[in-house]
Design a protein around this motif. Structure first.
Motif, short mmCIF file in Angstrom:
data_model
loop_
_atom_site.label_atom_id
_atom_site.label_comp_id
_atom_site.label_asym_id
_atom_site.label_seq_id
_atom_site.Cartn_x
_atom_site.Cartn_y
_atom_site.Cartn_z
N ASP A 122 0.85 -1.19 0.00
CA ASP A 122 0.00 0.00 0.00
C ASP A 122 0.88 1.24 0.00
OD1 ASP A 122 -1.88 1.97 0.26
OD2 ASP A 122 -2.49 1.43 2.30
N GLU A 123 0.92 1.94 -1.13
CA GLU A 123 1.72 3.15 -1.22
C GLU A 123 0.89 4.42 -1.11
OE1 GLU A 123 4.39 3.14 -4.53
OE2 GLU A 123 5.61 1.53 -3.69
N THR A 124 -0.33 4.29 -0.62
CA THR A 124 -1.19 5.47 -0.49
C THR A 124 -1.01 6.16 0.86
OG1 THR A 124 -3.07 4.23 0.43
CG2 THR A 124 -2.91 4.39 -1.98
N ALA A 125 -0.26 5.55 1.77
CA ALA A 125 -0.09 6.15 3.09
C ALA A 125 1.31 5.90 3.59
CB ALA A 125 -1.11 5.60 4.08
N LEU A 126 1.88 6.92 4.20
CA LEU A 126 3.16 6.81 4.89
C LEU A 126 2.89 6.95 6.39
CD1 LEU A 126 5.27 9.25 2.68
CD2 LEU A 126 5.40 6.74 2.67
N TYR A 127 3.73 6.31 7.18
CA TYR A 127 3.63 6.42 8.63
C TYR A 127 4.94 7.01 9.13
CZ TYR A 127 -0.53 3.64 8.11
OH TYR A 127 -1.79 3.21 7.74
N ALA A 128 4.83 8.07 9.92
CA ALA A 128 6.01 8.81 10.37
C ALA A 128 5.99 8.96 11.88
CB ALA A 128 6.07 10.19 9.70
N TYR A 129 7.18 8.93 12.47
CA TYR A 129 7.37 9.19 13.90
C TYR A 129 7.94 10.60 14.02
CZ TYR A 129 8.83 8.20 18.76
OH TYR A 129 8.98 8.19 20.14
N LEU A 130 7.32 11.42 14.86
CA LEU A 130 7.78 12.79 14.98
C LEU A 130 7.67 13.27 16.42
CD1 LEU A 130 5.09 14.89 15.26
CD2 LEU A 130 4.78 14.11 12.91
N THR A 131 8.44 14.32 16.69
CA THR A 131 8.37 15.02 17.96
C THR A 131 7.61 16.32 17.74
OG1 THR A 131 10.51 14.11 18.58
CG2 THR A 131 9.68 15.94 19.89
N GLY A 132 6.51 16.48 18.46
CA GLY A 132 5.71 17.69 18.36
C GLY A 132 5.97 18.64 19.51
N PRO A 133 5.19 19.72 19.61
CA PRO A 133 5.39 20.69 20.69
C PRO A 133 5.19 20.10 22.08
CG PRO A 133 4.04 21.62 18.93
CD PRO A 133 4.16 20.16 18.64
N GLU A 134 4.28 19.13 22.22
CA GLU A 134 3.94 18.60 23.54
C GLU A 134 4.30 17.14 23.74
OE1 GLU A 134 2.93 20.63 25.79
OE2 GLU A 134 2.64 22.33 24.45
N ASP A 135 4.44 16.40 22.65
CA ASP A 135 4.66 14.96 22.79
C ASP A 135 5.37 14.42 21.56
OD1 ASP A 135 2.74 15.04 20.80
OD2 ASP A 135 1.25 13.84 21.86
N SER A 136 5.73 13.15 21.62
CA SER A 136 6.13 12.40 20.43
C SER A 136 4.93 11.59 19.99
CB SER A 136 7.32 11.49 20.73
OG SER A 136 8.49 12.25 20.96
N ARG A 137 4.83 11.33 18.65
CA ARG A 137 3.64 10.67 18.15
C ARG A 137 3.93 9.99 16.81
NH1 ARG A 137 -0.79 15.17 17.43
NH2 ARG A 137 -0.46 15.20 19.70
N VAL A 138 2.99 9.15 16.41
CA VAL A 138 3.03 8.52 15.08
C VAL A 138 1.85 9.06 14.29
CG1 VAL A 138 2.97 6.35 13.80
CG2 VAL A 138 4.11 6.45 16.03
N VAL A 139 2.11 9.45 13.04
CA VAL A 139 1.05 9.99 12.19
C VAL A 139 0.98 9.20 10.89
CG1 VAL A 139 1.27 12.30 13.17
CG2 VAL A 139 2.54 11.72 11.09
N ARG A 140 -0.22 9.19 10.33
CA ARG A 140 -0.44 8.62 9.00
C ARG A 140 -0.56 9.76 8.02
NH1 ARG A 140 -4.65 7.54 5.43
NH2 ARG A 140 -4.57 5.52 4.38
N LEU A 141 0.25 9.71 6.94
CA LEU A 141 0.29 10.76 5.95
C LEU A 141 -0.28 10.25 4.64
CD1 LEU A 141 3.99 11.84 6.62
CD2 LEU A 141 1.97 13.15 7.30
N GLU A 142 -1.28 10.94 4.12
CA GLU A 142 -1.80 10.60 2.80
C GLU A 142 -0.72 10.85 1.76
OE1 GLU A 142 -5.35 12.73 2.00
OE2 GLU A 142 -6.53 11.71 3.54
N PHE A 143 -0.60 9.93 0.79
CA PHE A 143 0.45 10.04 -0.21
C PHE A 143 -0.11 9.62 -1.56
CE2 PHE A 143 4.35 8.08 -2.23
CZ PHE A 143 4.97 9.28 -2.51
#
Length: 370
Positions: A122-143
Protein backbone atom coordinates in the motif's frame (compact mmCIF):
# COMPACT_ATOMS: atom_id res chain seq x y z
CA UNK A 1 40.74 16.45 0.76
CA UNK A 2 38.54 16.30 3.85
CA UNK A 3 38.60 12.84 5.40
CA UNK A 4 34.81 12.67 5.13
CA UNK A 5 34.62 13.37 1.41
CA UNK A 6 33.98 10.52 -0.96
CA UNK A 7 34.62 10.23 -4.68
CA UNK A 8 31.54 10.76 -6.79
CA UNK A 9 30.77 7.45 -8.41
CA UNK A 10 28.30 5.53 -10.46
CA UNK A 11 24.94 4.88 -8.98
CA UNK A 12 22.82 1.79 -8.68
CA UNK A 13 19.12 1.44 -9.13
CA UNK A 14 16.85 2.11 -6.17
CA UNK A 15 15.94 -0.33 -3.51
CA UNK A 16 13.11 -2.30 -2.06
CA UNK A 17 12.07 -2.57 1.51
CA UNK A 18 12.82 -5.83 3.29
CA UNK A 19 10.06 -6.91 5.67
CA UNK A 20 9.49 -9.92 7.85
CA UNK A 21 6.85 -11.66 9.87
CA UNK A 22 5.91 -10.56 13.33
CA UNK A 23 8.21 -12.98 15.15
CA UNK A 24 5.76 -14.13 17.80
CA UNK A 25 8.31 -16.43 19.41
CA UNK A 26 8.77 -15.97 23.18
CA UNK A 27 12.18 -15.19 24.64
CA UNK A 28 14.20 -18.43 24.50
CA UNK A 29 15.75 -19.87 27.62
CA UNK A 30 19.37 -18.75 27.72
CA UNK A 31 20.60 -22.34 28.07
CA UNK A 32 18.59 -23.73 25.18
CA UNK A 33 20.56 -25.25 22.31
CA UNK A 34 20.37 -23.40 19.02
CA UNK A 35 21.83 -26.20 16.90
CA UNK A 36 21.52 -29.96 16.31
CA UNK A 37 22.55 -32.29 19.12
CA UNK A 38 24.63 -34.42 16.71
CA UNK A 39 26.75 -33.22 13.80
CA UNK A 40 25.39 -33.64 10.27
CA UNK A 41 26.65 -36.60 8.30
CA UNK A 42 27.65 -34.44 5.34
CA UNK A 43 29.25 -31.05 5.00
CA UNK A 44 27.25 -28.60 2.87
CA UNK A 45 29.12 -26.83 0.09
CA UNK A 46 30.34 -23.33 0.95
CA UNK A 47 28.04 -20.47 0.05
CA UNK A 48 29.03 -17.49 -2.05
CA UNK A 49 31.79 -15.35 -0.58
CA UNK A 50 30.58 -12.10 0.93
CA UNK A 51 32.40 -9.03 -0.40
CA UNK A 52 33.45 -6.52 2.20
CA UNK A 53 31.50 -3.25 1.95
CA UNK A 54 32.96 -0.86 -0.61
CA UNK A 55 32.05 2.79 -1.13
CA UNK A 56 30.62 3.38 -4.61
CA UNK A 57 29.97 7.10 -4.67
CA UNK A 58 27.61 9.82 -3.51
CA UNK A 59 23.94 9.55 -4.41
CA UNK A 60 22.78 12.96 -3.17
CA UNK A 61 24.19 15.84 -1.14
CA UNK A 62 22.97 18.92 0.66
CA UNK A 63 20.46 17.02 2.81
CA UNK A 64 19.39 17.85 6.35
CA UNK A 65 19.96 15.02 8.85
CA UNK A 66 18.55 12.18 6.68
CA UNK A 67 17.01 10.04 9.42
CA UNK A 68 15.12 7.25 7.64
CA UNK A 69 15.09 5.77 4.13
CA UNK A 70 12.25 3.72 2.58
CA UNK A 71 11.81 2.63 -1.02
CA UNK A 72 8.83 2.77 -3.34
CA UNK A 73 7.96 0.09 -5.89
CA UNK A 74 9.61 2.12 -8.64
CA UNK A 75 12.93 1.99 -6.78
CA UNK A 76 13.09 5.62 -5.69
CA UNK A 77 13.70 6.42 -2.04
CA UNK A 78 11.73 8.56 0.38
CA UNK A 79 13.95 10.15 3.01
CA UNK A 80 12.97 12.03 6.17
CA UNK A 81 14.93 15.17 7.04
CA UNK A 82 14.86 15.48 10.80
CA UNK A 83 15.34 19.18 11.45
CA UNK A 84 13.69 20.42 8.24
CA UNK A 85 10.62 18.30 9.07
CA UNK A 86 10.32 17.36 5.41
CA UNK A 87 10.35 14.32 3.18
CA UNK A 88 12.31 14.21 -0.06
CA UNK A 89 12.27 11.75 -2.93
CA UNK A 90 15.67 10.62 -4.20
CA UNK A 91 16.27 8.75 -7.45
CA UNK A 92 19.19 6.43 -8.11
CA UNK A 93 20.86 9.09 -10.25
CA UNK A 94 20.67 11.64 -7.45
CA UNK A 95 17.64 13.76 -8.35
CA UNK A 96 16.09 15.18 -5.17
CA UNK A 97 12.54 16.52 -5.08
CA UNK A 98 10.39 17.68 -2.20
CA UNK A 99 7.49 15.38 -1.30
CA UNK A 100 6.27 17.78 1.34
CA UNK A 101 6.62 19.28 4.80
CA UNK A 102 5.16 17.28 7.66
CA UNK A 103 2.93 19.43 9.89
CA UNK A 104 3.14 19.49 13.67
CA UNK A 105 6.88 18.83 14.01
CA UNK A 106 8.89 20.69 16.66
CA UNK A 107 12.56 19.84 16.03
CA UNK A 108 14.96 20.06 18.94
CA UNK A 109 17.69 17.95 20.47
CA UNK A 110 17.37 14.42 19.10
CA UNK A 111 13.74 14.99 18.11
CA UNK A 112 12.08 16.14 14.93
CA UNK A 113 10.90 14.12 11.94
CA UNK A 114 12.37 10.66 12.44
CA UNK A 115 11.16 7.20 11.41
CA UNK A 116 9.23 6.43 8.23
CA UNK A 117 7.40 3.30 7.12
CA UNK A 118 5.27 2.15 4.20
CA UNK A 119 2.67 -0.56 4.75
CA UNK A 120 3.20 -3.72 2.67
CA UNK A 121 1.39 -3.48 -0.66
CA UNK A 122 0.00 0.00 0.00
CA UNK A 123 1.72 3.15 -1.22
CA UNK A 124 -1.19 5.47 -0.49
CA UNK A 125 -0.09 6.15 3.09
CA UNK A 126 3.16 6.81 4.89
CA UNK A 127 3.63 6.42 8.63
CA UNK A 128 6.01 8.81 10.37
CA UNK A 129 7.37 9.19 13.90
CA UNK A 130 7.78 12.79 14.98
CA UNK A 131 8.37 15.02 17.96
CA UNK A 132 5.71 17.69 18.36
CA UNK A 133 5.39 20.69 20.69
CA UNK A 134 3.94 18.60 23.54
CA UNK A 135 4.66 14.96 22.79
CA UNK A 136 6.13 12.40 20.43
CA UNK A 137 3.64 10.67 18.15
CA UNK A 138 3.03 8.52 15.08
CA UNK A 139 1.05 9.99 12.19
CA UNK A 140 -0.44 8.62 9.00
CA UNK A 141 0.29 10.76 5.95
CA UNK A 142 -1.80 10.60 2.80
CA UNK A 143 0.45 10.04 -0.21
CA UNK A 144 -0.59 10.26 -3.87
CA UNK A 145 2.73 9.10 -5.25
CA UNK A 146 4.07 12.63 -5.62
CA UNK A 147 3.10 14.68 -2.56
CA UNK A 148 2.01 14.07 1.01
CA UNK A 149 -1.32 15.40 2.16
CA UNK A 150 -3.00 15.60 5.55
CA UNK A 151 -1.52 14.04 8.68
CA UNK A 152 -3.70 11.88 10.92
CA UNK A 153 -2.29 11.11 14.39
CA UNK A 154 -2.64 7.43 15.29
CA UNK A 155 -0.46 7.36 18.44
CA UNK A 156 -0.19 10.41 20.67
CA UNK A 157 0.96 11.25 24.18
CA UNK A 158 4.39 9.61 24.04
CA UNK A 159 6.66 11.47 26.43
CA UNK A 160 9.30 13.67 24.79
CA UNK A 161 12.62 15.04 25.97
CA UNK A 162 15.77 16.58 24.55
CA UNK A 163 17.10 13.08 23.88
CA UNK A 164 16.16 9.38 23.94
CA UNK A 165 13.24 9.78 21.55
CA UNK A 166 13.59 6.39 19.85
CA UNK A 167 11.78 6.84 16.56
CA UNK A 168 12.30 3.73 14.42
CA UNK A 169 9.31 2.27 12.53
CA UNK A 170 8.86 -0.97 10.58
CA UNK A 171 5.98 -3.09 9.31
CA UNK A 172 5.85 -6.86 9.38
CA UNK A 173 4.35 -8.90 6.53
CA UNK A 174 1.00 -8.99 8.32
CA UNK A 175 0.69 -5.21 8.25
CA UNK A 176 1.47 -4.69 11.94
CA UNK A 177 3.47 -1.57 12.73
CA UNK A 178 6.35 -1.78 15.20
CA UNK A 179 7.28 1.50 16.91
CA UNK A 180 10.46 2.08 18.93
CA UNK A 181 9.83 4.59 21.73
CA UNK A 182 12.71 5.92 23.82
CA UNK A 183 12.61 6.39 27.56
CA UNK A 184 12.56 10.21 27.09
CA UNK A 185 15.45 10.55 29.56
CA UNK A 186 13.35 8.99 32.34
CA UNK A 187 14.81 5.52 32.83
CA UNK A 188 12.03 4.47 35.19
CA UNK A 189 9.55 4.26 32.32
CA UNK A 190 11.43 1.36 30.71
CA UNK A 191 10.49 -1.11 33.48
CA UNK A 192 6.89 0.10 33.73
CA UNK A 193 4.79 -2.03 31.39
CA UNK A 194 1.92 0.45 31.62
CA UNK A 195 4.10 3.16 30.10
CA UNK A 196 4.71 3.20 26.35
CA UNK A 197 8.10 4.87 26.74
CA UNK A 198 11.18 2.68 26.83
CA UNK A 199 9.34 0.10 24.71
CA UNK A 200 8.83 -1.36 21.28
CA UNK A 201 5.12 -1.25 20.45
CA UNK A 202 3.09 -3.42 18.05
CA UNK A 203 -0.01 -1.70 16.68
CA UNK A 204 -2.34 -1.78 13.70
CA UNK A 205 -2.62 1.00 11.12
CA UNK A 206 -5.16 2.80 13.33
CA UNK A 207 -2.80 2.82 16.32
CA UNK A 208 -4.61 0.09 18.25
CA UNK A 209 -2.92 -2.81 20.08
CA UNK A 210 -2.73 -6.01 18.05
CA UNK A 211 -4.42 -9.15 19.38
CA UNK A 212 -1.78 -11.42 20.85
CA UNK A 213 0.42 -8.67 22.27
CA UNK A 214 1.94 -10.02 25.50
CA UNK A 215 0.50 -7.52 28.00
CA UNK A 216 -2.90 -6.70 26.45
CA UNK A 217 -1.72 -3.24 25.45
CA UNK A 218 0.54 -1.81 22.74
CA UNK A 219 3.76 -3.09 24.32
CA UNK A 220 5.69 -5.81 22.46
CA UNK A 221 9.02 -5.63 24.32
CA UNK A 222 10.25 -3.51 27.23
CA UNK A 223 13.32 -2.41 29.17
CA UNK A 224 14.65 -0.27 26.31
CA UNK A 225 16.64 2.96 26.61
CA UNK A 226 16.75 4.31 23.07
CA UNK A 227 16.14 2.21 19.94
CA UNK A 228 16.73 3.98 16.62
CA UNK A 229 17.09 0.99 14.29
CA UNK A 230 14.67 -1.86 13.49
CA UNK A 231 15.10 -4.49 10.75
CA UNK A 232 13.89 -7.98 9.83
CA UNK A 233 16.05 -10.91 8.83
CA UNK A 234 15.06 -13.40 6.14
CA UNK A 235 13.44 -15.71 8.71
CA UNK A 236 11.18 -12.94 10.01
CA UNK A 237 13.12 -12.22 13.20
CA UNK A 238 13.13 -8.63 14.39
CA UNK A 239 16.43 -6.98 15.37
CA UNK A 240 17.08 -3.61 17.00
CA UNK A 241 19.98 -1.29 17.73
CA UNK A 242 20.08 0.09 21.27
CA UNK A 243 21.97 3.11 22.60
CA UNK A 244 23.65 2.42 25.92
CA UNK A 245 24.40 4.97 28.61
CA UNK A 246 28.03 5.22 29.74
CA UNK A 247 29.60 1.96 28.64
CA UNK A 248 27.82 -0.41 26.26
CA UNK A 249 25.71 -0.23 23.10
CA UNK A 250 23.75 -3.24 21.85
CA UNK A 251 22.34 -5.19 18.93
CA UNK A 252 19.31 -7.13 20.15
CA UNK A 253 17.06 -9.79 18.74
CA UNK A 254 13.56 -8.66 19.71
CA UNK A 255 11.21 -11.31 21.08
CA UNK A 256 7.62 -11.13 22.23
CA UNK A 257 7.40 -9.95 25.83
CA UNK A 258 11.17 -9.73 26.20
CA UNK A 259 12.61 -7.48 28.92
CA UNK A 260 15.89 -5.95 27.73
CA UNK A 261 16.97 -4.80 31.16
CA UNK A 262 17.32 -1.02 31.07
CA UNK A 263 18.02 0.65 33.49
CA UNK A 264 18.87 -2.37 35.63
CA UNK A 265 21.30 -3.75 33.05
CA UNK A 266 23.46 -2.05 30.42
CA UNK A 267 24.96 -4.50 27.97
CA UNK A 268 25.21 -8.13 29.06
CA UNK A 269 24.75 -8.10 32.81
CA UNK A 270 24.67 -11.89 33.01
CA UNK A 271 21.17 -11.85 34.51
CA UNK A 272 18.92 -14.41 32.83
CA UNK A 273 15.70 -12.58 33.71
CA UNK A 274 16.63 -10.13 30.94
CA UNK A 275 17.17 -10.86 27.25
CA UNK A 276 20.91 -10.70 26.71
CA UNK A 277 22.25 -8.70 23.74
CA UNK A 278 23.36 -10.51 20.60
CA UNK A 279 26.31 -8.13 20.11
CA UNK A 280 27.77 -5.22 22.04
CA UNK A 281 30.14 -2.30 21.52
CA UNK A 282 31.61 0.41 23.67
CA UNK A 283 29.70 3.67 23.39
CA UNK A 284 32.80 5.30 21.86
CA UNK A 285 32.76 2.77 19.01
CA UNK A 286 29.13 2.94 18.12
CA UNK A 287 26.09 4.95 19.21
CA UNK A 288 24.23 2.59 16.86
CA UNK A 289 21.47 4.27 14.87
CA UNK A 290 20.21 2.87 11.55
CA UNK A 291 20.00 -0.87 10.96
CA UNK A 292 19.69 -2.90 7.76
CA UNK A 293 19.91 -6.65 7.15
CA UNK A 294 20.98 -8.28 3.89
CA UNK A 295 21.18 -12.06 3.78
CA UNK A 296 23.04 -13.20 6.86
CA UNK A 297 24.63 -9.84 7.64
CA UNK A 298 23.39 -6.92 9.70
CA UNK A 299 24.69 -3.43 8.99
CA UNK A 300 24.71 -0.82 11.74
CA UNK A 301 25.29 2.90 11.13
CA UNK A 302 27.29 4.40 14.01
CA UNK A 303 27.03 8.04 15.03
CA UNK A 304 29.72 8.66 17.64
CA UNK A 305 31.76 5.77 16.26
CA UNK A 306 31.72 7.27 12.74
CA UNK A 307 31.76 3.87 11.04
CA UNK A 308 29.61 1.14 9.54
CA UNK A 309 29.49 -2.09 11.49
CA UNK A 310 28.93 -5.41 9.74
CA UNK A 311 27.62 -8.17 12.01
CA UNK A 312 27.24 -11.79 10.85
CA UNK A 313 23.95 -13.41 11.86
CA UNK A 314 23.33 -17.11 12.36
CA UNK A 315 19.88 -18.07 13.51
CA UNK A 316 19.07 -15.87 16.47
CA UNK A 317 22.73 -15.27 17.28
CA UNK A 318 25.30 -12.74 16.10
CA UNK A 319 29.01 -13.11 15.44
CA UNK A 320 31.90 -10.73 15.86
CA UNK A 321 31.24 -7.25 14.42
CA UNK A 322 33.66 -5.71 11.91
CA UNK A 323 34.04 -1.98 11.27
CA UNK A 324 34.32 -0.20 7.92
CA UNK A 325 34.83 3.43 6.77
CA UNK A 326 36.15 4.48 10.17
CA UNK A 327 36.11 8.31 10.33
CA UNK A 328 35.83 8.52 6.53
CA UNK A 329 32.29 9.88 6.30
CA UNK A 330 31.69 11.28 9.76
CA UNK A 331 28.57 10.42 11.73
CA UNK A 332 26.41 7.74 10.11
CA UNK A 333 22.72 7.53 10.95
CA UNK A 334 20.54 5.88 8.28
CA UNK A 335 21.10 2.73 6.25
CA UNK A 336 18.81 0.71 3.98
CA UNK A 337 19.14 -2.17 1.53
CA UNK A 338 18.60 -1.59 -2.20
CA UNK A 339 17.15 -4.20 -4.59
CA UNK A 340 20.48 -4.59 -6.37
CA UNK A 341 22.04 -5.68 -3.08
CA UNK A 342 23.75 -2.39 -2.29
CA UNK A 343 23.24 -0.15 0.72
CA UNK A 344 22.09 3.45 0.80
CA UNK A 345 23.64 5.15 3.80
CA UNK A 346 23.03 8.62 5.22
CA UNK A 347 25.45 10.83 7.12
CA UNK A 348 24.44 12.92 10.14
CA UNK A 349 27.04 15.66 10.26
CA UNK A 350 24.60 18.59 10.29
CA UNK A 351 22.81 17.40 13.42
CA UNK A 352 24.66 19.76 15.78
CA UNK A 353 27.12 17.12 16.98
CA UNK A 354 29.13 16.56 13.83
CA UNK A 355 31.78 18.34 11.78
CA UNK A 356 30.11 18.98 8.43
CA UNK A 357 32.17 18.51 5.30
CA UNK A 358 31.39 20.04 1.92
CA UNK A 359 28.13 18.58 0.64
CA UNK A 360 26.89 17.25 3.99
CA UNK A 361 24.61 15.71 4.71
CA UNK A 362 24.85 13.05 2.02
CA UNK A 363 23.48 9.73 0.89
CA UNK A 364 26.20 7.36 -0.30
CA UNK A 365 26.08 4.00 -2.01
CA UNK A 366 27.89 0.98 -0.58
CA UNK A 367 28.41 -2.28 -2.50
CA UNK A 368 27.88 -5.38 -0.34
CA UNK A 369 27.20 -8.07 -2.96
CA UNK A 370 27.93 -11.75 -2.37
Amino acid sequence: MDRRQVILGGMAVGAAWLAGCSGDDPAPAPSASTGPTTPPTTTPPPGPRAIDPQLDGTIASGLNVPWAIVFLADGTALVTQRDDASIVRVTADGQVTQVGDVPGVAPGGEGGLQGLALAPGDETALYAYLTGPEDSRVVRLEFDGERIGSAEPIVTGLRKAFNHQGGALTFDRNGHLFVAVGDAADSGTAQDRDSRNGKILRIDTQGRPVDGNPFDNEVWSWGHRNVEGLAWDAQGRLWATEFGDQTTDELNRIVKGGNYGWPNVEGDGGDDQYVRPAATWSTAEASPAGLAISGDRAFVAALRGERLWQVPLQGGSAGRPRAFFIEELGRLRSVAVAPDGSLWMGTSNTDGRGDPARGDDRLVRVVISQ
